[in-house]
Every structure is written in C-alpha cells, then in structure tokens.
Enzyme design. Structure first.
Site, PDB file in Angstrom:
ATOM      1  N   SER A 158     -59.365  32.630 -25.463  1.00 19.99           N
ATOM      2  CA  SER A 158     -59.565  31.219 -25.164  1.00 19.99           C
ATOM      3  C   SER A 158     -60.036  30.520 -26.424  1.00 19.99           C
ATOM      4  CB  SER A 158     -60.611  31.069 -24.064  1.00 19.99           C
ATOM      5  OG  SER A 158     -61.208  29.781 -24.122  1.00 19.99           O
ATOM      6  N   GLU A 163     -49.732  36.368 -15.618  1.00 24.39           N
ATOM      7  CA  GLU A 163     -49.683  35.037 -14.998  1.00 24.39           C
ATOM      8  C   GLU A 163     -48.300  34.415 -15.164  1.00 24.39           C
ATOM      9  OE1 GLU A 163     -53.416  32.683 -15.991  1.00 24.39           O
ATOM     10  OE2 GLU A 163     -53.711  34.520 -17.116  1.00 24.39           O
ATOM     11  N   LYS A 170     -63.369  35.490 -23.597  1.00 23.97           N
ATOM     12  CA  LYS A 170     -62.207  35.594 -22.722  1.00 23.97           C
ATOM     13  C   LYS A 170     -61.139  36.568 -23.205  1.00 23.97           C
ATOM     14  CE  LYS A 170     -61.716  32.435 -19.526  1.00 23.97           C
ATOM     15  NZ  LYS A 170     -61.374  32.755 -18.159  1.00 23.97           N
ATOM     16  N   HIS A 189     -55.497  42.492   4.093  1.00 22.74           N
ATOM     17  CA  HIS A 189     -56.195  41.187   4.063  1.00 22.74           C
ATOM     18  C   HIS A 189     -57.068  41.060   2.811  1.00 22.74           C
ATOM     19  CE1 HIS A 189     -55.240  40.992   8.447  1.00 22.74           C
ATOM     20  NE2 HIS A 189     -55.546  42.279   8.380  1.00 22.74           N
TER      21      HIS A 189
END
Ligand code: ARG
Length: 456
Positions: free
Chosen positions: A275, A288, A281, A154
């Site tokens: 970024s 992704e 970043k 979980h």
C-alpha cells in the site's frame, strides 16, 4: 472499398467508424490466411483457379503473413475488416489472381470460418492452461493430504477436513470446465466455408476438402445456419463464465486465507502488492483481480446472448459484435488461469495454524454424536441432542469438548465412557471420514496421486 460498384459516394466518417471492425478483428489474421489458402487450393483442384494463380495466391498470402507478423502491414480502416484488408493487399501484391480468390465465397462464411478457427485455437490453449492449474492443485494436495484445516458451511466451523481435500475440490470443478471446453470444441468443429453469403453457391465446390484442410470434422449442413450461428461462441463464453466463477471462488478463499484474522496461507512478494500509505500491507491483488475478471467474462456471455437473441436469419451486421466479447473473455480467462496457477504454486500454508483452528468451534461435535450412535446405539436425533447439551456446557465453561471431564459428560449421558475422548481429536475426525470421496488423509493421498497420474 471492395464492394464499390454500385456506390457513387463514400461512407461518412461516422459510418466508417461504426462499421469498421479492423481495430479488433485483425486478431483473426492467421485464421483468415489459413482459410483463404484452403479455399484457393480447393478452387484450383476443381479447376476454378489455374495452378499459377493458386501458387501466386499461396505465396502472396505467405508474404502478407510475414508482413503482419513483422508489424509491417498497413491496416486500413477504409477496408473495414481483416478479410478485406488481406484481400486488398493480396491483389496489390499479385494483381488479377488476387481478385479471383473470393470466387464461391462471401465474407459471411469467411468470418464464420475464421472465428470458429480462432475459438478452436483458444480452446486448445485454455484447455492446457486449465490442466496446468489442475496439476498445481494436485501437487499441493499431495503435499497436504493429511494436514487438517477447518471445513466450513455458512463460513461457520463445520467439521475438520484436510487442506489437500479442499484443494482437490477445485480440481473436480476444473475437470468439468475442461469437459465443457471439449464439448464446445466437438460441436464447433464443422466448417461453414462454402456456405457463401447465405444460400450456398452455384460453383461445383468441394466443401469436404476445405473442411478437412482446416482440421474440421465435416462441413456444416445448412448454409443459412452456418453463416448466422454463433452458438459456438456462446458455448465458449458459457464455459468461460462457469470456469471464471470457479476461479473466483478459489480467489475469494485465497483472499480470506491471507487475511490477518485467518493467516492460513501466505503469498510471497511475487503475488502481492503493498500500500502507498499503510506500510504493513501485503494485499492479495492477484486473487482479487481473478475474482473481478469474472464480471467481465459473465458480461461477455450476457452481452453476446443479447446481441444474438433478436436476429432473423441469416447474417446481420450485429454479428460483427461477436468478437470483442470473445477476445476479451478469452484474455481475462487466460490471465486468471495463469494467476491462479501462480498463486497455488506460490502460497505457503501455515499448517500449524490451520490445524489449531480445525479443532476450534467444537468442530468434532459430529464425531461425538456419531460415537453415541455407534457405541451407545442412541438414535441419531437423540445423540444430536445430547451432544448439543455437551457443547452448551463446554461453551459456558469456555473450553473445548475434549476438555470436559468424564463426570461432566456422564451427568448429561450416563452411558458415556472414556473411549469417547478418542474421537474428539482433529486427527481422529479426519481419519474416520473414509467413505468414498471423504476427507480421510488416505483417501486424499490416493485421489491426489490419481490426478497426478492423469495430468502427467
Ligand atoms: N466484419 C464482418 C463481421 O465480422 C465480416 C462479415 C461482413 N459481411 C457482410 N455481409 N457485411 O461480421
């Protein structure tokens, strides 16, 4: 146009646009030439082609292969597809002999053969790539067989595991992916060539000969099925979709592990991007995108299932729509595998941080309950209850289980002795999981070594 005998006018522009597949099926050129060479050799053997014609066809096709390879081939959309483009060029080059090639053959069995050959080649390349990801995982697992990390259910802290054990879980998934590819390959490896348009042919062809020449195990047994079956593409896409889903789960974990609150691993500049506005970043874009490619691959499977589901036997032009999803999924899967192998080799785990989190969240509560069962002979349900009370106590005091005093523990269960503290460390916890397939470092090291040997 190669079929113009009964047509007076040409197709409208829109007809040509919707009908032509040359924009994408040119990818089949190698397979088409292989298939045609095998077909011509067989026609010569049974006496339907002269030796000179067969020679001319073979060298003509070889020259065309060189033209395509060198980017000198003029693909013509008016010739619809790769099959007619090559055949027309052949006739342009060698004359009459080129026109004899299509004896005892139809584009229906031709495309079914070419496409099986293409998928088979793709399977071989992708299997090697899956194996490479497995090898990368096995190498990292061997390095980190004994490094603890939090195990989750979980996404809540569950029990400590080792990082190596976690990585080996993905090897098991990828091994099943390899198995699915191998199954698909075994079933697709029958040759449709010679099924002709749908009914077979009146010419005395030798289908076993072409099948063998193209590396198939046997000719397909039913001509109607052979020209209209796309199960092999669907099985390939199913295997791709399942594997992409596996890669996506690992990618998702990589994204989580890279995030600032976790910082379990770091990816180098090679697999991250910055970024344009936020200078701090370091984004795990490769992970992704692996996660996102799953959508394309699953879409390809659902798309082709939907194309096929309403088609009466035998061939229908709908089936020309089989190629783009397969090409697209194969490319997305290949890229995802390459990116995954790259990230697995690139990532630098922060083992100290993982170790620290492995012990937080009362991760050794189950070890305490197991101790109560083993040493005090409490029934497991009672041990679970006692441990729950101790966790509540530690939580109220804002400390770990191992920070409770013996007296505090004995207030809840008088039988508890000092010995209990020996099972509350992360190291003791993982070391105790010696059941087959468990996370004990010795098990993990053994499994990693076994995989390294298998994959070597
Ligand atoms: N380009 C076609 C395809 O991919 C080849 C087969 C065409 N057959 C036909 N009878 N029109 O399906």
């Amino acid at each position: 146009m190669q079929w113009g005998g009964r047509f007076a006018g040409g197709p409208s522009v829109i007809m040509q646009d919707i009908n032509a597949s040359i924009g994408f099926d040119r990818k089949l050129w190698r397979q088409d030439i292989r298939g045609s060479r095998a077909h011509a050799a067989m026609l010569a053997t049974i006496g339907l082609l002269s030796a000179e014609d067969e020679d001319a066809i073979a060298s003509g096709l070889e020259a065309i292969a060189q033209e395509i390879e060198a980017g000198r081939f003029a693909f013509d959309v008016a010739l619809e597809d790769i099959h007619m483009n090559i055949e027309a060029r052949l006739t342009e080059r060698i004359g009459e002999a080129g026109k004899r090639l299509h004896t005892a053959r139809s584009r229906n069995d031709q495309v079914a053969t070419d496409f099986r050959l293409w998928v088979r080649d793709a399977i071989d390349g992708l299997t090697a790539q899956v194996s490479d990801v497995m090898l990368a995982l096995a190498q990292r697992a061997a390095q980190h067989a004994g490094d603890p990390m939090p195990g989750f259910t979980h996404l809540q802290t569950a029990q400590p595991v080792t990082f190596g054990h976690h990585l080996l879980a993905y090897i098991e998934m990828l091994e099943r992916d390899r198995g699915r590819l191998a199954d698909c390959r075994r079933r697709l490896n029958a040759c449709p060539l010679g099924s002709a348009a749908l009914a077979g042919t009146s010419f005395p062809i030798d289908r076993a000969m072409t099948a063998a020449a193209l590396g198939f195990d046997r000719p397909t047994a039913n001509s109607l099925d052979a020209v209209s079956d796309r199960d092999f593409a669907l099985e390939f896409l199913s295997a791709a979709a399942i594997s992409a889903m596996h890669l996506s789960r690992l990618a998702e974990e990589i994204v989580i592990w890279c995030s600032a609150p976790y910082r379990f691993i770091r990816l180098s500049d090679a697999f991250t991007t910055g970024s344009s506005i936020m200078p701090q970043k370091r984004n795990p874009d490769a992970a992704e995108l692996v996660r996102a490619k799953t959508g394309r691959v699953t879409g390809a499977l659902v798309g082709l299932l939907t194309v096929m589901k309403g088609l009466p036997l035998a061939y229908a032009k709908d089936m020309q729509e089989d190629k783009e999803p397969v090409f697209d999924a194969a490319e997305a899967w290949a890229l995802s595998l390459a990116a995954t192998a790259g990230m697995v080799r690139d990532m630098v785990p922060d083992t100290a941080r993982m170790r620290a989190f492995a012990g937080s969240g009362f991760a050794t509560a189950t070890d305490l309950a197991d101790w109560l069962v083993r040493v005090l002979r409490l029934p497991f349900r009672s041990a679970h209850h006692v441990t729950g009370r101790l966790v509540a106590l530690a939580e109220a005091r804002g400390v770990d289980l191992a920070d409770l005093t013996l007296a505090e523990m004995q207030a809840v269960e008088p039988g508890i002795t000092d010995d209990v503290f020996s099972v509350l460390t992360v190291e003791a916890s993982v070391a105790s999981r010696t059941s087959y397939g468990g996370t004990a470092p010795a098990n993990v090291a053994e499994q990693a070594a076994r995989w390294l040997a298998v994959l070597a």
